[in-house]
Design a protein around this motif. Structure first.
Motif, PDB file in Angstrom:
ATOM      1  N   UNK A   1       0.749  -1.428  -0.038  1.00  0.00           N
ATOM      2  CA  UNK A   1      -0.393   0.092   0.056  1.00  0.00           C
ATOM      3  C   UNK A   1       0.804   1.159  -0.053  1.00  0.00           C
ATOM      4  N   UNK A   2       1.834   1.296   0.675  1.00  0.00           N
ATOM      5  CA  UNK A   2       2.986   2.803   0.835  1.00  0.00           C
ATOM      6  C   UNK A   2       3.717   2.750  -0.278  1.00  0.00           C
ATOM      7  N   UNK A   3       3.747   1.992  -1.529  1.00  0.00           N
ATOM      8  CA  UNK A   3       4.293   1.524  -2.584  1.00  0.00           C
ATOM      9  C   UNK A   3       3.542   2.019  -3.699  1.00  0.00           C
ATOM     10  N   UNK A   4       2.008   1.992  -3.603  1.00  0.00           N
ATOM     11  CA  UNK A   4       1.229   2.718  -4.627  1.00  0.00           C
ATOM     12  C   UNK A   4       0.703   3.580  -3.968  1.00  0.00           C
ATOM     13  N   UNK A   5       0.952   4.333  -2.732  1.00  0.00           N
ATOM     14  CA  UNK A   5       0.612   4.992  -2.808  1.00  0.00           C
ATOM     15  C   UNK A   5       1.282   5.669  -3.395  1.00  0.00           C
ATOM     16  N   UNK A   6       3.332   6.310  -3.021  1.00  0.00           N
ATOM     17  CA  UNK A   6       4.042   7.144  -3.658  1.00  0.00           C
ATOM     18  C   UNK A   6       3.727   7.196  -4.957  1.00  0.00           C
ATOM     19  N   UNK A   7       3.160   5.842  -5.748  1.00  0.00           N
ATOM     20  CA  UNK A   7       2.930   5.823  -7.073  1.00  0.00           C
ATOM     21  C   UNK A   7       1.515   7.189  -7.797  1.00  0.00           C
TER      22      UNK A   7
END
Length: 725
Positions: free
Chosen positions: A652-658
């Motif tokens: 989720x953190x990775x998706x938020x960054x994108x």
């Protein structure tokens, strides 16, 4: 032939005629025996005024007539009106004032009608006040300014003790004397009336506080009394002011402690004791008051927040409470939503209070589990076969609807979506869904509430399962048509599309020989369908049915692919060390420890371990337990699931960054140039529906985009960014 010119009317002669008319008017006003004015009387005066105004100078007496008219007003008020008012007091003075004001307006109308030519011709040309204004000004300066305080005090002191018609007539004078404005009414009467009202209710409040009771009926009577005052004789502009200084003064100052905070009868107590009718009554009273609902809605918010936090605390203290936490949250929301809809008449202030209260404790999490995880787990328990929630189809639909509404209070909706997707995947892949219709219904509810992007991957997962079923049918046809393509054992492969499903750890497991043939056969089949897609085998999600030939009896073992691979090693070896097993399987230590523990230390001991301790060590040795037996012919040996919480959060953190990067670029592309604060604000606003981004993290993403040449700082102002195409 010469024409005779009309003889000029001199001022004395003309005014003597006017004076006779004025004297007759005064006698009529004073109630003396005097016949009323006839049309001929009016016409004679009108014509005389006309002629005196139209005569050539020096016989044009327009100004003189205007001045004498003003003096006539003054003389009558001074000689007749003021003396009659000065000798009367209280109600008698008020009645006399109403009478004298009515007479004065008659006099004004008489002068305006009889001296019409002055108003029509002379006054506009000279920009002078009209005769109507002259008459009103005379009364205001001579009568009103002397008596308005006396009149005001009489009205306030006698108030309800005299008839309302008289009161209205008196107060109309305060309004009419302003000639279209209500300044005189507001300044000379209303201000003192409001002050007196506040003092009156202050005394009442003191008595109520001494009695220590909830005076519902008294407050209703007071509100009714104030409304009646406005409707019967006060100006309509007084209503909001009256309600603000009257009842609110009681409720929100002296009386607020008892009404809202009293231990036995205040708002807190009524909520605590579920006194629905009293709450409805309190709401109705407070709703009549300017900002009267603010303190009540604040108390409601505090009460709901406290109850919610108490639920969190209960769940923290006992693991069993954690399981029923969501059910209790739903019940709490049902209860107080009914209060908002019924007791508080669906008022927006109380909807806002309810929302803010639930946002506080719904985002706290319980015992290490975030609210997003708790919501997803609760849904899983409802939707999976054998879950702890045993509900009818109708109850399931109703509960899912409530969960979706409660999700609105959660800040990390994207985290919920990922947890939900993980659990949905397990239900779909392992055929654990209790009802496909409920699964589809839940996705529809989420889509309607939070948009198609929220559920797009989940919907494609469901579609994937349908395609996988069709694919399996094709595989069976392929096997039946080619006798050489026999895998040797029954094989079912579920082909999924990368990107729609949660990411799973991939390890190149060394499959047993029995399974290698299966993989090769399916790969050959799949290449007949497409040559542009690569199959990646996720063995960690596989299951196998093995036949265990134990000495007491033969049993069917339902295990994971990892467990099956480990057990099949013992077909060719009686005894294996930990190091031999990990080498032959090519798995990580963590995976090997988990699967060996499940086979030798847990409920079903298929393997014997040396030494026989409850933990797995790298020096352990294992043997097939040929004496194993159970009453059942078929047993499932569970493999404890890997803790996926950390992985979900990382994803989720990775998706938020994108998401933040894409949004910043999208905003800057449309704006071209933007200040730092505006850019951050736009990001927070547009991402708020999915998750609440940390402002510091947004700043980090801006810096990263600058480093990657998507943006650049303004040379003169570092707080302004430019988009780089």
């Amino acid at each position: 032939m010469m024409m005779n010119e009309r003889k000029a009317i001199d001022l004395a002669q003309g005014w003597e005629l006017m004076q006779k008319g004025i004297t007759k008017l005064k006698n009529i006003l004073e109630g003396l025996s005097e016949p009323q004015f006839s049309s001929e009387d009016y016409m004679m005066i009108y014509t005389t005024v006309y002629n005196m105004c139209m005569q050539k100078p020096p016989h044009d007496y327009s100004q003189q007539l205007y001045d004498k008219s003003r003096e006539s007003f003054k003389e009558y008020v001074t000689s007749m009106v003021l003396p009659s008012l000065r000798e009367k007091h209280d109600e008698f003075m008020l009645r006399e004032l109403v009478k004298r004001w009515a007479n004065h307006k008659v006099m004004i109308r008489w002068f305006s009608k009889s001296f019409y030519f002055l108003d029509f011709y002379f006054i506009p040309r000279k920009s002078l006040p009209s005769l109507n204004q002259v008459g009103l000004t005379c009364f205001r300066k001579l009568v009103y300014q002397e008596l308005n305080a006396k009149v005001r005090d009489a009205v306030i002191s006698l108030g309800e003790q005299i008839d309302r018609v008289l009161l209205k007539n008196v107060l109309d004078i305060f309004i009419e004397i302003g000639m279209g404005e209500i300044d005189y009414y507001e300044n000379d009467f209303e201000a003192a009336m409001l002050k007196d009202t506040a003092v009156y209710y202050s005394r009442k409040a003191s008595n109520w506080i001494i009695d220590d009771s909830y005076p519902d009926y008294l407050l209703k009577e007071c509100l009714k009394r104030e409304k009646d005052r406005v409707s019967h004789y006060l100006h309509s502009s007084s209503k909001p002011k009256l309600l603000e200084v009257g009842i609110p003064f009681v409720m929100l100052t002296q009386f607020s402690k008892m009404l809202l905070n009293n231990e036995d009868s205040g708002c807190h107590a009524l909520l605590r004791d579920d006194k629905v009718e009293d709450l409805s009554s309190m709401f109705r009273i407070c709703s009549e008051i300017h900002q009267g609902l603010d303190p009540m809605s604040s108390i409601f918010k505090q009460h709901v927040t406290a109850e919610g936090i108490a639920l969190v605390k209960q769940a923290e203290e006992a693991a069993s409470n954690k399981k029923v936490f969501m059910r209790k949250v739903i019940e709490l929301h049902d209860k107080y939503l009914a209060y908002v809809n019924d007791c508080f008449q669906n008022h927006i202030l109380f909807h806002k209070a309810l929302m803010e209260a639930f946002e506080v404790f719904c985002n706290k999490g319980v015992a290490g589990s975030s609210s997003a995880e708790l919501f997803a787990t609760f849904c899983d328990n409802i939707l999976k076969r054998g879950g702890i929630e045993k509900l009818s189809d109708e109850a399931i639909e109703e509960t899912l609807e409530k969960v979706v509404k409660l999700l609105a209070y959660i800040g990390d909706k994207d985290l919920f979506a990922e947890f939900y997707r993980k659990k949905l995947a397990r239900r779909l892949l392992f055929n654990k869904s209790a009802n496909d219709d409920h699964e589809s219904s839940m996705l529809t509810k989420l889509k309607q509430q939070y948009g198609s992007q929220f559920t797009s991957k989940m919907e494609r997962m469901v579609t994937d399962l349908t395609l996988a079923s069709e694919n399996h049918t094709s595989f069976e046809e392929y096997l039946s048509n080619d006798p050489n393509a026999n895998p040797g054992i029954d094989l079912t492969v579920t082909v999924l599309t990368t990107g729609f499903w949660p990411s799973y750890n991939y390890f190149d497991l060394n499959l047993p020989a029995e399974m290698i043939k299966c993989v090769e056969v399916f790969r050959d089949f799949y290449q007949t369908k497409t040559k542009h897609r690569k199959l990646t085998w996720i063995y960690s999600m596989g299951t196998s049915n093995l036949i265990g030939k134990f000495e007491p009896k033969t049993m069917e073992l339902i295990v994971t692919t990892y467990q099956a691979s480990a057990l099949l090693l013992f077909n060719s070896s009686d005894r294996l060390s930990y190091s031999e097993i990990i080498t032959q399987l090519n798995l990580t230590d963590d995976d090997v420890v988990r699967l060996l523990h499940s086979l030798s230390c847990a409920k079903y001991k298929i393997l014997n371990k040396e030494p026989s301790m409850k933990t797995i060590s790298s020096t352990d040795h294992f043997e097939f337990n040929s004496n194993f037996t159970k009453k059942m012919r078929r047993i499932k040996i569970p493999l404890p699931p890997v803790e996926e919480k950390k992985k979900v959060i990382e994803d989720v953190d990775k998706d938020r960054r994108y998401a933040i990067d894409a949004l910043i670029v999208r905003i800057m592309k449309s704006q071209k140039v933007l200040g730092h604060q505006k850019l951050v604000t736009k990001c927070v606003e547009q991402l708020g529906g999915t998750f609440k981004p940390d402002v510091k993290y947004i700043k980090e993403r801006i810096e990263d985009l600058i480093a990657r040449d998507y943006l650049e700082r303004d040379k003169d102002n570092p707080n302004i960014f430019w988009y780089l195409a």
